[in-house]
Design a protein around this motif. Sequence first.
Motif, PDB file in Angstrom:
ATOM      1  N   SER A  27       1.091  -1.280  -0.218  1.00 20.92           N
ATOM      2  CA  SER A  27      -0.285  -0.232   0.023  1.00 20.92           C
ATOM      3  C   SER A  27       0.898   1.466   0.165  1.00 20.92           C
ATOM      4  CB  SER A  27      -0.996   0.021   0.741  1.00 20.92           C
ATOM      5  OG  SER A  27      -0.233   0.034   2.880  1.00 20.92           O
ATOM      6  N   VAL A  28       0.745   2.154  -0.692  1.00 22.48           N
ATOM      7  CA  VAL A  28       1.394   3.538  -1.103  1.00 22.48           C
ATOM      8  C   VAL A  28       0.831   4.566  -0.572  1.00 22.48           C
ATOM      9  CG1 VAL A  28       2.864   4.773  -2.756  1.00 22.48           C
ATOM     10  CG2 VAL A  28       2.619   2.644  -2.682  1.00 22.48           C
ATOM     11  N   PRO A  29       1.126   5.248   0.369  1.00 19.68           N
ATOM     12  CA  PRO A  29       0.878   6.359   1.923  1.00 19.68           C
ATOM     13  C   PRO A  29       0.459   7.722   0.377  1.00 19.68           C
ATOM     14  CG  PRO A  29       2.173   6.563   2.642  1.00 19.68           C
ATOM     15  CD  PRO A  29       2.464   5.232   1.564  1.00 19.68           C
ATOM     16  N   ILE A  30      -0.731   8.341   0.399  1.00 17.55           N
ATOM     17  CA  ILE A  30      -1.037   9.312  -1.235  1.00 17.55           C
ATOM     18  C   ILE A  30      -0.321  10.517  -0.464  1.00 17.55           C
ATOM     19  CG2 ILE A  30      -3.326  10.497  -2.131  1.00 17.55           C
ATOM     20  CD1 ILE A  30      -4.775   8.049  -1.302  1.00 17.55           C
ATOM     21  N   LYS A  31      -0.094  11.406   0.784  1.00 14.92           N
ATOM     22  CA  LYS A  31       0.527  12.248   1.025  1.00 14.92           C
ATOM     23  C   LYS A  31       1.582  12.329   1.197  1.00 14.92           C
ATOM     24  CE  LYS A  31      -3.730  14.834   1.977  1.00 14.92           C
ATOM     25  NZ  LYS A  31      -3.873  15.823   3.391  1.00 14.92           N
ATOM     26  N   PRO A  32       2.171  12.995   0.830  1.00 10.85           N
ATOM     27  CA  PRO A  32       4.505  13.155   1.110  1.00 10.85           C
ATOM     28  C   PRO A  32       4.293  13.117   3.001  1.00 10.85           C
ATOM     29  CG  PRO A  32       3.837  14.322  -0.352  1.00 10.85           C
ATOM     30  CD  PRO A  32       2.068  14.483  -0.078  1.00 10.85           C
ATOM     31  N   GLN A  33       4.838  12.113   4.134  1.00 12.80           N
ATOM     32  CA  GLN A  33       5.239  12.496   5.187  1.00 12.80           C
ATOM     33  C   GLN A  33       5.981  13.162   6.221  1.00 12.80           C
ATOM     34  OE1 GLN A  33       5.034   7.840   4.789  1.00 12.80           O
ATOM     35  NE2 GLN A  33       3.317   7.971   6.050  1.00 12.80           N
ATOM     36  N   GLY A  34       7.001  13.660   5.537  1.00 14.13           N
ATOM     37  CA  GLY A  34       8.127  14.127   5.616  1.00 14.13           C
ATOM     38  C   GLY A  34       9.158  14.870   4.742  1.00 14.13           C
ATOM     39  N   ASP A  35      10.696  14.610   5.124  1.00 13.93           N
ATOM     40  CA  ASP A  35      11.183  15.212   4.024  1.00 13.93           C
ATOM     41  C   ASP A  35      12.607  14.837   5.081  1.00 13.93           C
ATOM     42  OD1 ASP A  35      12.968  15.724   2.449  1.00 13.93           O
ATOM     43  OD2 ASP A  35      12.747  17.823   2.413  1.00 13.93           O
ATOM     44  N   VAL A  36      12.876  13.585   5.531  1.00 17.25           N
ATOM     45  CA  VAL A  36      14.307  12.995   6.256  1.00 17.25           C
ATOM     46  C   VAL A  36      15.242  12.859   5.576  1.00 17.25           C
ATOM     47  CG1 VAL A  36      14.794  11.703   7.761  1.00 17.25           C
ATOM     48  CG2 VAL A  36      12.414  12.352   7.929  1.00 17.25           C
ATOM     49  N   PRO A  37      16.725  13.439   5.599  1.00 16.06           N
ATOM     50  CA  PRO A  37      17.702  13.143   5.339  1.00 16.06           C
ATOM     51  C   PRO A  37      18.131  11.674   5.813  1.00 16.06           C
ATOM     52  CG  PRO A  37      18.279  15.209   6.696  1.00 16.06           C
ATOM     53  CD  PRO A  37      16.775  14.018   6.866  1.00 16.06           C
ATOM     54  N   VAL A  38      19.054  10.980   4.855  1.00 12.10           N
ATOM     55  CA  VAL A  38      19.011   9.403   4.832  1.00 12.10           C
ATOM     56  C   VAL A  38      20.138   8.898   4.208  1.00 12.10           C
ATOM     57  CG1 VAL A  38      17.450   8.763   5.216  1.00 12.10           C
ATOM     58  CG2 VAL A  38      17.203   9.045   3.093  1.00 12.10           C
ATOM     59  N   ILE A  39      20.660   8.078   3.946  1.00 10.55           N
ATOM     60  CA  ILE A  39      21.853   6.465   3.120  1.00 10.55           C
ATOM     61  C   ILE A  39      21.246   6.206   2.132  1.00 10.55           C
ATOM     62  CG2 ILE A  39      23.726   6.643   2.575  1.00 10.55           C
ATOM     63  CD1 ILE A  39      25.267   8.365   5.406  1.00 10.55           C
ATOM     64  N   VAL A  40      20.685   6.167   1.455  1.00  7.05           N
ATOM     65  CA  VAL A  40      20.320   5.077   0.993  1.00  7.05           C
ATOM     66  C   VAL A  40      21.335   4.279   0.274  1.00  7.05           C
ATOM     67  CG1 VAL A  40      18.185   5.831   0.572  1.00  7.05           C
ATOM     68  CG2 VAL A  40      19.875   5.743  -1.244  1.00  7.05           C
ATOM     69  N   ARG A  41      20.761   3.113   0.198  1.00  2.00           N
ATOM     70  CA  ARG A  41      21.976   1.540  -0.661  1.00  2.00           C
ATOM     71  C   ARG A  41      21.167   1.341  -1.576  1.00  2.00           C
ATOM     72  NH1 ARG A  41      22.712  -3.972  -1.377  1.00  2.00           N
ATOM     73  NH2 ARG A  41      21.228  -4.546  -0.456  1.00  2.00           N
ATOM     74  N   LEU A  42      21.919   1.569  -3.119  1.00  2.00           N
ATOM     75  CA  LEU A  42      21.656   1.215  -4.559  1.00  2.00           C
ATOM     76  C   LEU A  42      22.198  -0.057  -5.081  1.00  2.00           C
ATOM     77  CD1 LEU A  42      20.753   5.007  -5.827  1.00  2.00           C
ATOM     78  CD2 LEU A  42      18.562   3.845  -4.655  1.00  2.00           C
ATOM     79  N   VAL A  43      21.011  -0.399  -5.496  1.00  2.00           N
ATOM     80  CA  VAL A  43      22.314  -1.852  -6.147  1.00  2.00           C
ATOM     81  C   VAL A  43      21.918  -1.541  -7.363  1.00  2.00           C
ATOM     82  CG1 VAL A  43      21.969  -4.336  -6.241  1.00  2.00           C
ATOM     83  CG2 VAL A  43      22.257  -3.198  -3.865  1.00  2.00           C
ATOM     84  N   TRP A  44      23.147  -1.730  -8.215  1.00  2.00           N
ATOM     85  CA  TRP A  44      22.907  -2.148 -10.428  1.00  2.00           C
ATOM     86  C   TRP A  44      23.080  -3.150 -10.783  1.00  2.00           C
ATOM     87  CZ3 TRP A  44      20.152   2.434 -10.937  1.00  2.00           C
ATOM     88  CH2 TRP A  44      19.789   4.094 -10.224  1.00  2.00           C
TER      89      TRP A  44
END
Length: 120
Positions: A27-44
């Motif tokens: 399920s996907v929230p409809i409205k944005p919930q915030g703006d939190v700075p993070v570090i993400v791991r992306l796999v290519w």
Amino acid sequence: MSHLDLLEVKASRWPASKPLNERQPRSVPIKPQGDVPVIVRLVWHEYEELLPARVIRWTGESLDDAAMAVVRPPRGPGIAELICWLAIRDVSTTIPRRPRPLQFRRAQDARRTVQRRKTA
């Protein structure tokens, strides 16, 4: 060249259109919930990378949940931001700990063994 063509050209500067570890939540929230700075791991296909990002939506607090991350390109201006859903385990508010390489652990264990023999 249309506006959509320009977006496609800009997006093509990422290694792929979406990372391999992208996941779509139930399920996907409809409205944005915030703006939190993070570090993400992306796999290519060829590698993985840790990049700064912002999380604007999330689905819950368990490990099965996901967060929508907005990642700015590391290669400079003119490239579209990457927006994707990632598993919570691929999103962190601090730099994630990585396991030490095996050869480093073996060398460290060998040094300890030598030091024990010298003191015994």
